[in-house]
Write a protein that holds these residues in place. Structure first.
Motif, short mmCIF file in Angstrom:
data_model
loop_
_atom_site.label_atom_id
_atom_site.label_comp_id
_atom_site.label_asym_id
_atom_site.label_seq_id
_atom_site.Cartn_x
_atom_site.Cartn_y
_atom_site.Cartn_z
N TYR A 111 -2.89 10.31 -4.76
CA TYR A 111 -1.98 9.20 -4.41
C TYR A 111 -2.73 8.11 -3.65
N TRP A 112 -4.03 7.98 -3.91
CA TRP A 112 -4.82 6.97 -3.20
C TRP A 112 -4.47 5.58 -3.70
N ASN A 113 -4.40 4.63 -2.77
CA ASN A 113 -4.16 3.23 -3.13
C ASN A 113 -5.48 2.48 -2.97
N MET A 114 -5.44 1.21 -2.73
CA MET A 114 -6.66 0.42 -2.68
C MET A 114 -7.54 0.77 -1.47
N MET A 115 -6.90 0.78 -0.28
CA MET A 115 -7.67 0.94 0.96
C MET A 115 -7.14 2.08 1.82
N GLY A 116 -6.27 2.89 1.28
CA GLY A 116 -5.68 3.99 2.03
C GLY A 116 -4.70 4.70 1.13
N PRO A 117 -3.99 5.71 1.67
CA PRO A 117 -3.01 6.40 0.83
C PRO A 117 -1.86 5.47 0.46
N PHE A 118 -1.27 5.69 -0.70
CA PHE A 118 -0.04 5.00 -1.13
C PHE A 118 1.00 5.13 -0.01
N SER A 138 9.25 8.39 -1.39
CA SER A 138 8.07 7.80 -2.04
C SER A 138 8.47 6.84 -3.14
N LEU A 139 9.43 7.25 -3.96
CA LEU A 139 9.87 6.40 -5.08
C LEU A 139 10.33 5.02 -4.59
N ALA A 140 10.90 4.98 -3.39
CA ALA A 140 11.40 3.71 -2.83
C ALA A 140 10.27 2.72 -2.56
N ASP A 141 9.03 3.21 -2.58
CA ASP A 141 7.88 2.32 -2.33
C ASP A 141 7.02 2.10 -3.58
N THR A 142 7.54 2.47 -4.75
CA THR A 142 6.73 2.34 -5.97
C THR A 142 6.77 0.93 -6.58
N PHE A 143 7.52 0.03 -5.95
CA PHE A 143 7.65 -1.32 -6.50
C PHE A 143 6.47 -2.16 -6.02
N ILE A 144 5.62 -2.52 -6.95
CA ILE A 144 4.41 -3.27 -6.62
C ILE A 144 4.78 -4.49 -5.77
N VAL A 145 3.95 -4.80 -4.78
CA VAL A 145 4.32 -5.88 -3.86
C VAL A 145 4.53 -7.18 -4.66
N ARG A 146 5.66 -7.82 -4.36
CA ARG A 146 6.13 -8.97 -5.15
C ARG A 146 5.13 -10.12 -5.21
N ILE A 147 4.29 -10.25 -4.21
CA ILE A 147 3.35 -11.39 -4.19
C ILE A 147 2.41 -11.33 -5.39
N MET A 186 -3.85 -10.57 -7.90
CA MET A 186 -3.95 -9.75 -6.71
C MET A 186 -4.38 -10.64 -5.55
N VAL A 187 -3.70 -10.53 -4.42
CA VAL A 187 -4.12 -11.22 -3.20
C VAL A 187 -4.10 -10.16 -2.09
N PRO A 188 -4.86 -10.33 -1.01
CA PRO A 188 -4.78 -9.35 0.07
C PRO A 188 -3.34 -9.25 0.58
N ALA A 189 -2.77 -8.04 0.60
CA ALA A 189 -1.37 -7.84 0.99
C ALA A 189 -1.17 -6.39 1.37
N GLY A 190 -0.24 -6.13 2.28
CA GLY A 190 0.06 -4.75 2.64
C GLY A 190 1.37 -4.66 3.39
N THR A 191 2.13 -3.59 3.12
CA THR A 191 3.41 -3.37 3.79
C THR A 191 3.18 -3.07 5.27
N VAL A 192 3.94 -3.72 6.15
CA VAL A 192 3.85 -3.41 7.58
C VAL A 192 5.04 -2.58 8.07
N SER A 193 6.19 -2.70 7.41
CA SER A 193 7.35 -1.90 7.81
C SER A 193 8.21 -1.65 6.58
N LEU A 194 8.73 -0.44 6.49
CA LEU A 194 9.53 -0.02 5.32
C LEU A 194 10.74 0.76 5.81
N THR A 195 11.93 0.34 5.40
CA THR A 195 13.17 1.04 5.77
C THR A 195 13.89 1.49 4.51
N THR A 196 14.25 2.77 4.46
CA THR A 196 14.95 3.31 3.30
C THR A 196 16.25 3.96 3.74
N TYR A 197 17.32 3.64 3.02
CA TYR A 197 18.61 4.30 3.26
C TYR A 197 18.91 5.22 2.08
#
Lengths: 274, 274
Positions: free
Chosen positions: B32-39, B192-201, B208-219
């Motif tokens: 589950y590795w991503n670009m610079m860390g785990p997914f 995990s599935l709630a975060d499978t949506f590639i970042v909209r940018i 591809m531009v430098p981007a990363g999630t800083v906070s994620l809330t799932t209900y």
């Protein structure tokens, strides 16, 4: 730009005093009292303010999550603040609000030094009649906090008289919303404003039922200067729900500046009974 | 109902071992590795699993917020878990994930004993062509985690070849999404599935531009039995953004069961550069 008027009720509610053992002490506000505790918006603002006021704080708030763990009783409370991580341009904080019988609320906040970048707003502000054409909600005899806001509904106004009809009413509200008395917008007031949307279950069922927010997340979409540009003009607010099931529902909200810029979005999950 | 297959890569990634000093120890997953860390989805699931597995835990998760404080390096990490408040039917937890150089992620989770109540779903599942009529995304040569999902786009597929055009593309994606290999749905996989949506940018800018999630809330909108009813069938996913400004954007997502029930919603705020 107007200065913040001295002794605005919100600023009185936001007073936090450092204690000798490194905590922050505050007192609940009667002016923002809700049914069984303080209005959740002020609790969210207090958690944010604890971090905002920290000498080590960098940047502007980007994300705030507040979890409402237990009713907050009238009187004093203490906030414990922890700087969890500081990077070059971002910073993370954790907060806990306690009273005698334990932790009543927890929170996390993300701050960031924002800078001008490519910008694009796919969402558009909902069309709403001009502010002056809508009557303010009559808050007489309601929970105190409602009188601290000027709420002018274009759609989805709360009707506190029980409906005979049992069909669900539309879950969406669209309104103008502002602090009362007026107060120039900042992160502290915006964090409260994001929680001014009456819980959707009252609207949809057409009556009051036992209900309370358990978690609230707010995202801020501009820096302090971007908020200051709004001054004390009213915001356009929209709130809606996607699903009510098994005792909980989601509620999402948007807060728009008069110029059509999206200033904040929030989501909350709300407990309901029956 | 299918049992969880032994040694599913997600379950290997989710292994947490209690340490003598009361922490939980885990190891990042190459699968589950991503670009610079785990997914980030697996980090969210790990934070949730720490609380889910606690002997004192009551009820099912209702809300989960994860803050990504710093990159997580390949190797071991530790999760500290705190039960902040337990009520009759709700429970609050706080989590911190650390590596040698400090706290890399923080989280809060709300659990609740859910029960049958009045139910109503104002939102409707977006119309999407049948699963079998859409081709799975080709994840060859991409970050490893993408190969752990079967992603079938009806709308807003990522095109990794840079567009010549500089106009923003639509920010919305609509797709079928499932674990690969298939795995019966539970709260851990749903987080995990709630975060499978590639970042909209990436989608909107077409590169591809430098981007990363800083906070994620799932209900979570149903209990464990409600998720189990979905089995290992694919979910319908939708993601969109309201505004990109000053280095950050919001991203919201919905995850629907094949029967049209909304199973989870999420929001995230994402850093971007340029």
């Amino acid at each position: 730009m107007n200065a913040i008027p001295p002794n605005h009720p919100l600023d009185i509610a936001m007073r936090l005093t450092p204690t000798d053992d490194g905590r922050l002490k505050g007192t609940t506000s009667d002016e923002y009292w809700n049914m069984m505790g303080p209005f959740g918006g002020t609790t969210a603002s207090l958690m944010l303010k604890a971090a905002l006021d920290a000498p080590a704080r960098i940047g502007d708030p980007v994300a705030l999550t507040v979890n409402f763990c237990a009713p907050i009783a009238k009187g004093d409370f203490f906030i414990d603040l922890k700087e969890t991580r500081t990077n070059r341009s971002t910073q993370h904080w954790s907060m806990e609000l306690s009273q005698e019988n334990g932790i009543a609320a927890t929170a996390t906040a993300v701050f960031a030094k924002r800078r001008e970048t490519w910008a694009y707003q796919p969402a558009a502000m909902p069309a709403i009649p001009p502010h002056e054409t809508l009557a303010p909600m009559n808050t007489e005899g309601r929970n105190a906090w409602l009188s601290r806001y000027d709420l002018r509904f274009a759609e989805g106004a709360m009707n506190f008289e029980a409906r005979a009809d049992d069909d669900p009413a539309p879950s969406r509200s669209l309104l103008w919303v502002a602090d009362k008395p007026a107060r120039p917008l900042d992160f502290v007031s915006l964090a409260s404003l994001a929680d001014t949307f009456i819980v959707r279950i009252f609207l949809v069922r057409g009556r009051m039922v036992p209900a309370g927010t358990v978690s609230l997340t707010t995202y801020f979409h501009t820096d302090a200067a971007g908020l200051a540009a709004q001054g004390d003009a009213p915001l356009v607010g929209m709130a809606d729900t996607k699903t009510f099931r098994q005792g909980y529902f989601d509620q999402s909200a948007e807060l728009w500046g008069g110029d059509g810029r999206l200033l904040a979005t929030s989501v909350q999950t709300v407990y309901f009974k029956e």
